[in-house]
Design a protein around this motif. Sequence first.
Motif, PDB file in Angstrom:
ATOM      1  N   UNK A 173       2.067  12.918  -3.814  1.00 16.91           N
ATOM      2  CA  UNK A 173       2.173  13.628  -5.097  1.00 16.91           C
ATOM      3  C   UNK A 173       3.514  14.335  -5.190  1.00 16.91           C
ATOM      4  N   UNK A 174       4.461  13.709  -5.913  1.00 18.19           N
ATOM      5  CA  UNK A 174       5.786  14.288  -6.104  1.00 18.19           C
ATOM      6  C   UNK A 174       6.155  14.234  -7.580  1.00 18.19           C
ATOM      7  N   UNK A 175       6.991  15.168  -8.038  1.00 15.57           N
ATOM      8  CA  UNK A 175       7.439  15.114  -9.433  1.00 15.57           C
ATOM      9  C   UNK A 175       8.387  13.943  -9.679  1.00 15.57           C
ATOM     10  N   UNK A 176       8.481  13.547 -10.961  1.00 13.39           N
ATOM     11  CA  UNK A 176       9.383  12.495 -11.452  1.00 13.39           C
ATOM     12  C   UNK A 176       8.923  11.086 -11.071  1.00 13.39           C
ATOM     13  N   UNK A 177       8.474  10.903  -9.840  1.00 12.03           N
ATOM     14  CA  UNK A 177       7.966   9.601  -9.404  1.00 12.03           C
ATOM     15  C   UNK A 177       7.129   9.830  -8.155  1.00 12.03           C
ATOM     16  N   UNK A 178       5.857   9.376  -8.180  1.00 10.13           N
ATOM     17  CA  UNK A 178       5.013   9.658  -7.009  1.00 10.13           C
ATOM     18  C   UNK A 178       5.333   8.697  -5.864  1.00 10.13           C
ATOM     19  N   UNK A 179       4.799   9.028  -4.700  1.00 11.11           N
ATOM     20  CA  UNK A 179       5.114   8.260  -3.501  1.00 11.11           C
ATOM     21  C   UNK A 179       4.686   6.803  -3.573  1.00 11.11           C
ATOM     22  N   UNK A 180       3.544   6.541  -4.225  1.00  9.17           N
ATOM     23  CA  UNK A 180       3.069   5.167  -4.354  1.00  9.17           C
ATOM     24  C   UNK A 180       4.058   4.330  -5.160  1.00  9.17           C
ATOM     25  N   UNK A 181       4.543   4.895  -6.258  1.00  4.55           N
ATOM     26  CA  UNK A 181       5.504   4.163  -7.094  1.00  4.55           C
ATOM     27  C   UNK A 181       6.797   3.906  -6.341  1.00  4.55           C
ATOM     28  N   UNK A 182       7.266   4.919  -5.606  1.00  9.42           N
ATOM     29  CA  UNK A 182       8.487   4.747  -4.807  1.00  9.42           C
ATOM     30  C   UNK A 182       8.280   3.654  -3.768  1.00  9.42           C
ATOM     31  N   UNK A 183       7.142   3.705  -3.092  1.00  9.71           N
ATOM     32  CA  UNK A 183       6.825   2.724  -2.056  1.00  9.71           C
ATOM     33  C   UNK A 183       6.816   1.307  -2.632  1.00  9.71           C
ATOM     34  N   UNK A 196       3.112   7.443   4.535  1.00  7.93           N
ATOM     35  CA  UNK A 196       2.691   8.245   3.388  1.00  7.93           C
ATOM     36  C   UNK A 196       2.024   9.536   3.862  1.00  7.93           C
ATOM     37  N   UNK A 197       2.393  10.646   3.228  1.00  3.25           N
ATOM     38  CA  UNK A 197       1.732  11.927   3.462  1.00  3.25           C
ATOM     39  C   UNK A 197       0.876  12.221   2.239  1.00  3.25           C
ATOM     40  N   UNK A 198      -0.384  12.533   2.443  1.00  2.00           N
ATOM     41  CA  UNK A 198      -1.257  12.713   1.291  1.00  2.00           C
ATOM     42  C   UNK A 198      -2.381  13.702   1.571  1.00  2.00           C
ATOM     43  N   UNK A 199      -2.767  14.422   0.537  1.00  2.00           N
ATOM     44  CA  UNK A 199      -3.945  15.279   0.620  1.00  2.00           C
ATOM     45  C   UNK A 199      -5.186  14.506   0.206  1.00  2.00           C
ATOM     46  N   UNK A 200      -4.991  13.280  -0.274  1.00  2.00           N
ATOM     47  CA  UNK A 200      -6.100  12.433  -0.702  1.00  2.00           C
ATOM     48  C   UNK A 200      -6.723  11.781   0.525  1.00  2.00           C
ATOM     49  N   UNK A 201      -8.016  11.964   0.721  1.00  2.00           N
ATOM     50  CA  UNK A 201      -8.661  11.381   1.897  1.00  2.00           C
ATOM     51  C   UNK A 201      -9.756  10.388   1.540  1.00  2.00           C
ATOM     52  N   UNK A 202      -9.842  10.024   0.248  1.00  2.00           N
ATOM     53  CA  UNK A 202     -10.803   9.015  -0.145  1.00  2.00           C
ATOM     54  C   UNK A 202     -10.343   7.648   0.365  1.00  2.00           C
ATOM     55  N   UNK A 203     -11.235   6.843   0.945  1.00  2.00           N
ATOM     56  CA  UNK A 203     -10.825   5.534   1.466  1.00  2.00           C
ATOM     57  C   UNK A 203     -10.111   4.662   0.439  1.00  2.00           C
ATOM     58  N   UNK A 204     -10.520   4.747  -0.826  1.00  6.28           N
ATOM     59  CA  UNK A 204      -9.869   3.922  -1.846  1.00  6.28           C
ATOM     60  C   UNK A 204      -8.423   4.344  -2.073  1.00  6.28           C
ATOM     61  N   UNK A 205      -8.139   5.633  -1.930  1.00 10.65           N
ATOM     62  CA  UNK A 205      -6.758   6.097  -2.054  1.00 10.65           C
ATOM     63  C   UNK A 205      -5.927   5.595  -0.884  1.00 10.65           C
ATOM     64  N   UNK A 206      -6.517   5.618   0.315  1.00 10.74           N
ATOM     65  CA  UNK A 206      -5.822   5.116   1.496  1.00 10.74           C
ATOM     66  C   UNK A 206      -5.509   3.636   1.333  1.00 10.74           C
ATOM     67  N   UNK A 207      -6.502   2.874   0.849  1.00 12.16           N
ATOM     68  CA  UNK A 207      -6.315   1.439   0.632  1.00 12.16           C
ATOM     69  C   UNK A 207      -5.206   1.203  -0.384  1.00 12.16           C
TER      70      UNK A 207
END
Length: 225
Positions: A53-63, A77-88
């Motif tokens: 979760x970053x401003x202007x462009x999130x990490x997933x989009x950058x990746x 990736x560093x994330x506070x999201x721990x849902x398996x679907x987010x990890x996938x």
Amino acid sequence: MKILVAEDDLRLLKNINFMLKKDLYQVDCAKNGAEALDYALVEEYDLIILDWMMPEMDGIEVCCKLRKNGYGGGILMLTAKDDPQDVILGLDNGADDYLIKPFKMEVLLARVRAILRRKDKPLEQVIQIQSYTLQVDARKFYRDSMEIELTKNEFLLLEYLFINKGRILTREQIYNHIWGYNEDVSNNALDALVKLVRKKIDDGDHPSIIQTVRGIGYKLRDSNV
């Protein structure tokens, strides 16, 4: 080794930068996704650490943009999201590994070393041992071709053991891989988790594939006898 760190939490960014440089890595820092992408398109990095979760462009989009542009280095990736679907989602968009916040810096450094070690040796995505199959990217686990439903922590335990097949993993290593910087987790949490996983995956006719190494930790059993 040259590393780019993109994180909008400036305190965390400063700490990661300090720890990486202490381990003698060359480090560049970006405070948002767009800045990280600009850096990565003009510099050559062995590893890029991206906050989700970053401003202007999130990490997933950058990746995703980096992989489409041909970047072949490691991405953590560093994330506070721990849902398996987010990890996938993160792994499917090109990340090599993920680390759930909050975490210990020692765990971050270990993940960095692991990714850099396998930079020229891709991580085995389908691991078969005895009658068991673990699919890393799909985050699925099978016994005799039958899928076994696992919680996030149950899968993390098996994933860590399967990726490190043949090695004894200490309790501390496993604990840090699963829970990271979570001091509220009791000392008995790992034993309880192993017990639950054994109950789900063991066939009852053979010793458990998860072998206890007394006084040290756990490993995968080499055979079913």
